[in-house]
Design an enzyme around this catalytic site. Structure first.
Site, PDB file in Angstrom:
ATOM      1  N   HIS A  79       0.830  -1.209   0.000  1.00  0.00           N
ATOM      2  CA  HIS A  79       0.000   0.000   0.000  1.00  0.00           C
ATOM      3  C   HIS A  79       0.867   1.263   0.000  1.00  0.00           C
ATOM      4  CE1 HIS A  79       0.885   1.089   4.169  1.00  0.00           C
ATOM      5  NE2 HIS A  79       0.734  -0.185   4.483  1.00  0.00           N
TER       6      HIS A  79
ATOM      7  N   GLU B 221      -1.789  -7.181   7.501  1.00  0.00           N
ATOM      8  CA  GLU B 221      -0.427  -7.026   8.014  1.00  0.00           C
ATOM      9  C   GLU B 221      -0.231  -7.845   9.285  1.00  0.00           C
ATOM     10  OE1 GLU B 221       2.592  -6.863   7.721  1.00  0.00           O
ATOM     11  OE2 GLU B 221       3.109  -4.755   7.376  1.00  0.00           O
TER      12      GLU B 221
END
Length: 200
Positions: A15, A87
């Site tokens: 990202h 994550e």
């Protein structure tokens, strides 16, 4: 002629920038938006992906908003949310920098230390292997794009190459960086890493 496996690619896209990534804070569960710079990075990453000329890509994305927005800005329609792409869960270390953690745990890194209240390397390995299993199942007919996060993407690279999760330490990945996994003579390989175009 090479079989389809020789042409198959798994592309990782981290990202774009967030306010915490700029400060090097561990960002797992906290769902921060992209900064303006992060949005530019994500859009620019789309040019890298377009240049790869992917085969009808299957697009999987982390459930976090920063990853979903990155996929959108990078021009990846039809992305499917994959919870296993989230994550690393940093537990008590969420929002803290490595120097802050080392103040009471000298020498700590996510790759070699423990994470109180968070995920172990074994848990990350299990998630990474599930994601890569899904990707491999698609590769006969299409490429795969995995839109996610820094540490978990690095774990994916390590596992693709047959290494333990801790070897993700070898593959630094910038915000909106692109890496390309594939095969050479049927052996998993890393074709490109941390590709980043100009954002201006």
């Amino acid at each position: 002629m090479p079989g389809p496996e020789e042409d198959a690619r798994v592309v990782l896209l981290r990202h774009g920038e967030t306010s915490w990534s700029v400060q090097h804070k561990h960002t797992g569960r906290t769902d921060l938006p992209l900064t303006a710079a992060g949005e530019r990075q994500a859009t620019a990453a789309g040019h890298v992906l377009a240049g790869l000329r992917l085969r009808d890509p299957l697009i999987l994305v982390s459930p976090r908003a920063r990853a979903r927005r990155t996929a959108e800005l990078a021009g990846l329609p039809g992305a499917q949310v994959e919870p296993d792409l989230a994550e690393w869960d940093y537990g008590e270390y969420e929002g803290r920098t490595t120097p802050e953690i080392r103040a009471h745990d000298p020498g700590w890194t996510i790759w070699s230390g423990t994470v109180p209240g968070g995920e172990s390397a074994d848990a990350i390995r299990a998630r990474a292997d599930r994601v890569l299993g899904t990707a491999r199942n698609a590769l006969d007919t299409r490429d795969v794009v995995l839109v996610g996060h820094g540490h978990f993407s690095r774990a994916l690279i390590a596992r693709w190459l047959g290494f333990e999760v801790r070897e993700g330490r070898r593959f630094a990945l910038a915000t909106a960086g692109v890496s390309v996994l594939g095969y050479e003579h049927s052996e998993p390989t890393l074709w490109a890493h941390n590709l980043r175009p100009p954002t201006e």
